[in-house]
Design a protein around this motif. Structure first.
Motif, short mmCIF file in Angstrom:
data_model
loop_
_atom_site.label_atom_id
_atom_site.label_comp_id
_atom_site.label_asym_id
_atom_site.label_seq_id
_atom_site.Cartn_x
_atom_site.Cartn_y
_atom_site.Cartn_z
N VAL A 1 0.81 -1.22 0.00
CA VAL A 1 0.00 0.00 0.00
C VAL A 1 0.84 1.27 0.00
O VAL A 1 0.50 2.26 -0.68
CB VAL A 1 -0.96 -0.01 1.21
N LYS A 2 1.96 1.26 0.71
CA LYS A 2 2.74 2.48 0.88
C LYS A 2 3.47 2.91 -0.38
O LYS A 2 3.75 4.10 -0.59
CB LYS A 2 3.73 2.31 2.03
N ARG A 3 3.81 1.97 -1.23
CA ARG A 3 4.67 2.28 -2.38
C ARG A 3 3.90 2.21 -3.69
O ARG A 3 2.78 1.68 -3.76
CB ARG A 3 5.86 1.34 -2.43
N LEU A 4 4.51 2.74 -4.73
CA LEU A 4 3.96 2.63 -6.08
C LEU A 4 4.41 1.29 -6.64
O LEU A 4 5.60 1.00 -6.71
CB LEU A 4 4.47 3.78 -6.96
N LYS B 1 -5.90 -7.94 -1.83
CA LYS B 1 -6.80 -7.79 -2.98
C LYS B 1 -6.43 -6.57 -3.82
O LYS B 1 -6.56 -6.59 -5.05
CB LYS B 1 -8.24 -7.67 -2.49
N LYS B 2 -5.96 -5.52 -3.16
CA LYS B 2 -5.62 -4.29 -3.88
C LYS B 2 -4.29 -4.44 -4.63
O LYS B 2 -4.13 -3.93 -5.73
CB LYS B 2 -5.53 -3.14 -2.89
N GLU B 3 -3.34 -5.15 -4.04
CA GLU B 3 -1.98 -5.19 -4.56
C GLU B 3 -1.67 -6.36 -5.48
O GLU B 3 -0.68 -6.34 -6.19
CB GLU B 3 -0.98 -5.19 -3.39
N THR B 4 -2.49 -7.41 -5.43
CA THR B 4 -2.19 -8.61 -6.22
C THR B 4 -3.42 -9.03 -7.01
O THR B 4 -4.51 -8.48 -6.84
CB THR B 4 -1.74 -9.78 -5.31
N SER B 5 -3.26 -10.06 -7.85
CA SER B 5 -4.39 -10.51 -8.68
C SER B 5 -4.21 -11.98 -9.07
O SER B 5 -3.15 -12.57 -8.86
CB SER B 5 -4.49 -9.64 -9.94
N GLY B 6 -5.26 -12.51 -9.66
CA GLY B 6 -5.21 -13.86 -10.23
C GLY B 6 -4.94 -14.96 -9.21
O GLY B 6 -5.32 -14.87 -8.04
#
Length: 300
Positions: free
Chosen positions: A178-181, A220-225
């Motif tokens: 969350v903290k980084r791009l 859920k926000k940072e990863t997928s699949g």
């Protein structure tokens, strides 16, 4: 006046083998008899029935069951005839072979390290190939790294949690996501794949306390699949595996039609592990017993 307590009639593998042989004879198979016997025997008893059947009738009961049964009943009974680790090995192999990576991820990431260790032994003895080899062949990217990391030693099943390390992990996950791009996936893979369930559950609690939103939401926000699915499975099973499987069963039965393969996979593989907890969580969340839900959604 004292109450007469009648002890249960001891189960005889020999008698069971004879009854099953009779069920196979004649025109068609007496599936009700097959279910009545096998559904009420544990892994050790089923193994003895296999031995007795082989010695008495010079045949392989697994082959006979496969020839007499069909459809979903055949799938369920054939899977049920193995012990828990054997079932996990078969389900994982089949899922990887048909590229059902969600099912394979569910099985791998929901098992404890000791269950994984035993399953790997069954996997190699049954299929002549290491689980890691098949994971490497059929998966890719961060998903592959997560699964390979989780099934490889060293394994940690300690119930003790070092709170300082857990809080440090929570901070590392926040900084990696969350903290980084962008996302530092390797930090997620390392912490989720190497920490014990007790530790990961504490990390999730510390994360929420420190940052005001859940670790699940961050995943859920940072990863997928399939990578996301593996992380969430590890996280949810560290907190409450019964609740995790109750939701999978509910999703398999909701809406039009039933996901029979998921229903069979979860019920058959968890019955000798933690089904009582899954049933309790199901009733608590959905206000309906799991037995009633299955009864109304299946047939035959």
């Amino acid at each position: 006046m004292s109450t007469l307590i009648v002890p249960p009639v001891p189960v005889s593998p020999r008698d069971d083998a004879i009854k099953l042989h009779r069920a196979f004879k004649g025109f068609g198979c007496d599936t009700a008899a097959v279910i009545e016997i096998l559904a009420h025997r544990d892994a050790a008893q089923r193994a003895l029935i296999q031995q007795e059947y082989g010695s008495m009738f010079s045949g392989d009961i697994l082959k006979r069951l496969a020839s007499e049964l069909s459809g979903d009943l055949e799938k369920a009974v054939m899977l049920w005839m193995h012990d828990p680790a054997g079932r996990d090995a078969i389900v994982t192999k089949n899922a990887l072979s048909i590229n059902n990576l969600k099912a394979a991820t569910e099985v791998i990431c929901s098992r404890t390290p000791s269950q994984i260790q035993t399953m790997k032994q069954h996997y190699y003895s049954r299929f002549g190939v290491h689980l890691e080899h098949d994971i490497g062949r059929h998966t890719s990217g961060d998903h592959k790294k997560l699964l390979l990391g989780y099934v490889s030693p060293p394994w940690n099943e300690s119930l003790e949690v070092d709170k300082l390390i857990a809080e440090s992990d929570a901070k590392a996950l926040y900084n990696a996501g969350v903290k980084r791009l962008g996302t530092d996936e390797n930090t997620f893979i390392q912490i989720f794949g190497e920490r014990s369930r007790a530790h990961l559950a504490y990390v999730a609690a510390a994360y929420y306390h420190m940052y005001g939103h859940s670790l699940k939401k961050a995943v859920k926000k940072e990863t997928s699949g399939n990578f996301e699915y593996g992380l969430l499975t590890l996280l949810k099973c560290s907190e409450n595996p019964g609740k995790y499987f109750a939701k999978i069963l509910h999703n398999a039965m909701k809406g039009l039609g039933t996901d029979d393969s998921t229903l069979i996979r979860v019920i058959v593989t968890r019955t000798e592990i933690d089904m009582q907890y899954i049933k309790a969580e199901y009733a608590k969340k959905y206000r309906k017993s799991l037995v009633d839900a299955v009864h109304s959604d299946t047939s035959g």
